[in-house]
Every structure is written in structure tokens, then in C-alpha cells.
Design a protein around this motif. Structure first.
Motif, PDB file in Angstrom:
ATOM      1  N   GLU A 120      39.561  39.250  32.955  1.00  0.00           N
ATOM      2  CA  GLU A 120      40.134  39.876  34.199  1.00  0.00           C
ATOM      3  C   GLU A 120      39.507  39.612  35.414  1.00  0.00           C
ATOM      4  O   GLU A 120      40.045  39.584  36.418  1.00  0.00           O
ATOM      5  N   THR A 121      38.260  39.149  35.343  1.00  0.00           N
ATOM      6  CA  THR A 121      37.414  38.828  36.409  1.00  0.00           C
ATOM      7  C   THR A 121      38.035  37.747  37.234  1.00  0.00           C
ATOM      8  O   THR A 121      38.205  37.514  38.315  1.00  0.00           O
ATOM      9  N   GLY A 123      41.143  36.859  36.929  1.00  0.00           N
ATOM     10  CA  GLY A 123      42.514  36.924  37.112  1.00  0.00           C
ATOM     11  C   GLY A 123      43.599  36.366  36.222  1.00  0.00           C
ATOM     12  O   GLY A 123      44.573  36.074  36.415  1.00  0.00           O
ATOM     13  N   LEU A 124      42.859  36.057  34.918  1.00  0.00           N
ATOM     14  CA  LEU A 124      43.799  35.273  33.893  1.00  0.00           C
ATOM     15  C   LEU A 124      43.972  36.299  32.639  1.00  0.00           C
ATOM     16  O   LEU A 124      44.380  35.713  31.469  1.00  0.00           O
ATOM     17  N   SER A 126      46.511  38.294  31.919  1.00  0.00           N
ATOM     18  CA  SER A 126      47.769  38.278  31.345  1.00  0.00           C
ATOM     19  C   SER A 126      48.042  36.851  30.451  1.00  0.00           C
ATOM     20  O   SER A 126      49.185  36.742  29.899  1.00  0.00           O
ATOM     21  N   GLU A 139      43.727  26.931  36.823  1.00  0.00           N
ATOM     22  CA  GLU A 139      43.738  27.888  35.801  1.00  0.00           C
ATOM     23  C   GLU A 139      42.839  27.432  34.611  1.00  0.00           C
ATOM     24  O   GLU A 139      42.186  28.533  34.371  1.00  0.00           O
ATOM     25  N   ARG A 142      39.407  28.195  35.627  1.00  0.00           N
ATOM     26  CA  ARG A 142      39.084  29.589  35.571  1.00  0.00           C
ATOM     27  C   ARG A 142      38.868  29.949  34.175  1.00  0.00           C
ATOM     28  O   ARG A 142      37.943  30.855  33.827  1.00  0.00           O
ATOM     29  N   ARG A 168      42.541  31.543  47.440  1.00  0.00           N
ATOM     30  CA  ARG A 168      42.360  32.798  46.798  1.00  0.00           C
ATOM     31  C   ARG A 168      41.414  32.560  45.622  1.00  0.00           C
ATOM     32  O   ARG A 168      40.762  33.216  45.302  1.00  0.00           O
ATOM     33  N   GLY A 169      41.668  31.185  44.845  1.00  0.00           N
ATOM     34  CA  GLY A 169      40.722  30.862  43.965  1.00  0.00           C
ATOM     35  C   GLY A 169      39.310  30.660  44.347  1.00  0.00           C
ATOM     36  O   GLY A 169      38.289  30.992  43.798  1.00  0.00           O
ATOM     37  N   MET A 172      37.723  34.140  44.705  1.00  0.00           N
ATOM     38  CA  MET A 172      37.362  34.630  43.603  1.00  0.00           C
ATOM     39  C   MET A 172      36.144  34.033  42.982  1.00  0.00           C
ATOM     40  O   MET A 172      35.113  34.633  42.548  1.00  0.00           O
TER      41      MET A 172
END
Length: 265
Positions: A120-121, A123-124, A126, A139, A142, A168-169, A172
Motif C-alpha cells: 500500500e505504501t 502504491g502496488l 492491487s 514497479e 517498488r 510521482r515515483g 513516493m
């Protein structure tokens, strides 16, 4: 953590680290910068036993790392590799991120909880059921970061964390650095991104030819053109712009630059 007179020579005969003495206090945010081959990654890989010094001593929590297995040191130092494909191996993202906590003795339920929170932190969340190799490079980086975050180690080492990330990455990753620091954890980053180093770290170490050339606050280090030239490191873009404008100050962030500009109006 500290390095005392550390030297490391590869089997090929190349001496990648040459007599480095350096201490890192709990809760510090330290960026290590320098060109490829400066010895940055080799140095920090001593912290979790991937490398063992040819000479000198490395201490983690005031205990020498010599002779201690990687599995033991990994409970204290989480290392996010520059190339995530050297770190990821499981058939699903969730399994990869859960591996570290499970290896540290967490129950399956706690390991799953930590893994989902870490995903979640970054952004993955899902992508928990996805195969890591089906994700893009950014990704996968991450996912590798999440795998270390899920271990809750007191020290986190990030090897080129912004490479391949969009704006954005990068934001993060910066948020993760500050979150870890606010929790009292130590963050060490190896980076070629001078803007990222200047904006998110309270200490910068410059390396070249396996040695430390400078060590101090970002403003002092990035304000020393002689050292940067010796290390073939370019200052952050705002420092370069301020110098071209003839300013004596060396702003490191947009806010500092705007304040400096306002003072000159």
C-alpha cells in the motif's frame, strides 16, 4: 553503524574500498554520491555481510559484522538492490514481500499484514497477486522496496532508488525516506540523483576511487565545487542555477530558491 579503516579487494585484484572510516548514527538520513566505480555499493554491502572487509572492521549496533551470517545481519539492515531482479524470486508479488518477515520469524498472518501495508505504501496493493516479472522495471523496484519495508529493519539501504522512476515515483520514494526517518529509522541511499540527495537527506558523503572525499551537510558539500569536480559529480540543478545567476547562496530546494529570489527583489 561504523566503518573503521575498511578496505575491500575483489578477486580480480581491484581494490574498491580503500581505508574508509565513517560512522552513521541512529535516525540519520545519509546519501552517498559519486561516479560509477567510486566504491559506494561495495561499501554499504558490508553492512549486511554481502561483502566482508579485506581489512578493517564494520560494526552494526556496535557489534562487528565479521563472521556473522547475512541472515542475522538482514534483521538489522534491509538492503534494496539497484536491480530488483537480483532480489525478487517468488511467483507473486505478495509472496516476495512476505518472504522477509517470514524469514525473521513472523507468523503467516503478521507477514501478510506487513506485506499488504508495505505494498500500500508503494502504491502496488492491487498487484499483490501478480507475477513480479509481469510488472515494469519501476514497479519491480517498488516491489523490492516494499519487501524491505515489510521487514521493519532499523536500517534501510536504498541503492539508486529513483532510477527508472517518474516524478510521482520519486515523490513516493522521498515520502518513504521521510516516513522512515520520522519513525527513528536510519536511511542510507546510494544515488546519482543529486536533487533527490539534496532535498531529502541531512548528510551527504562524496566518494571517489574507493575513498571518502567529503562528508557533511548538503549545503556545505554541494557548495564545494572543488570536491565535486574531483568526484566528477554535478551539483543539484538549483545550485547550478543560483551560481549562474551570480548568487552567493546555494539553495537546495524550490522553497529555498523562492525565498532567495524574494529577498533579492
Amino acid at each position: 553503524m561504523r566503518f573503521e579503516g575498511v578496505r575491500f579487494r575483489y578477486g580480480s585484484g581491484v581494490e574498491a574500498v580503500r581505508g574508509v572510516s565513517l560512522g552513521v548514527e541512529t535516525g540519520e538520513r545519509v546519501a552517498i554520491v559519486g561516479q560509477n566505480g567510486a566504491g559506494k555499493s561495495t561499501l554499504v554491502r558490508h553492512l549486511n555481510g554481502i561483502c566482508q572487509p579485506s581489512a578493517g572492521t564494520v560494526f552494526v549496533a556496535d557489534v562487528p559484522t565479521t563472521g556473522r551470517p547475512i541472515a542475522e545481519l538482514a534483521a538489522s539492515v534491509g538492503y534494496v538492490f539497484q536491480n530488483p531482479d537480483e532480489q525478487l524470486f517468488a511467483s507473486t508479488v505478495a509472496a516476495d514481500v512476505e518472504f522477509g518477515p517470514r524469514n525473521l520469524g513472523c507468523s503467516p498472518e503478521l507477514a501478510r499484514s506487513r506485506a499488504l501495508a508495505a505494498l500500500e505504501t508503494v502504491g502496488l496493493a492491487s498487484e499483490a497477486a501478480s507475477h513480479p516479472l509481469h510488472l515494469s522495471l519501476s514497479e519491480r523496484k517498488r516491489v523490492a522496496l516494499a519487501a524491505v519495508l515489510a521487514m521493519h529493519t532499523p536500517v534501510v539501504v536504498l541503492d539508486e532508488p529513483t532510477t527508472g522512476q517518474d516524478a510521482r515515483g520519486i515523490a513516493m520514494v522521498a515520502g518513504v525516506v521521510w516516513s522512515l526517518a520520522n519513525a527513528g529509522r536510519t536511511v542510507i541511499a546510494i544515488t546519482h540523483d543529486m536533487d533527490f540527495a539534496a532535498e531529502n537527506f541531512d548528510r551527504v558523503v562524496v566518494m571517489a576511487d574507493g575513498q571518502v572525499l567529503a562528508d557533511g551537510a548538503p549545503a556545505a558539500v554541494f557548495g564545494d565545487p572543488e570536491v565535486l569536480a574531483q568526484a566528477a559529480v554535478e551539483p543539484p540543478q538549483l545550485v547550478r542555477l543560483a551560481a549562474r545567476l551570480g548568487w552567493s547562496g546555494r539553495p537546495l530546494t524550490v522553497e529555498q530558491f523562492v525565498d532567495e529570489f524574494a529577498d533579492r527583489r
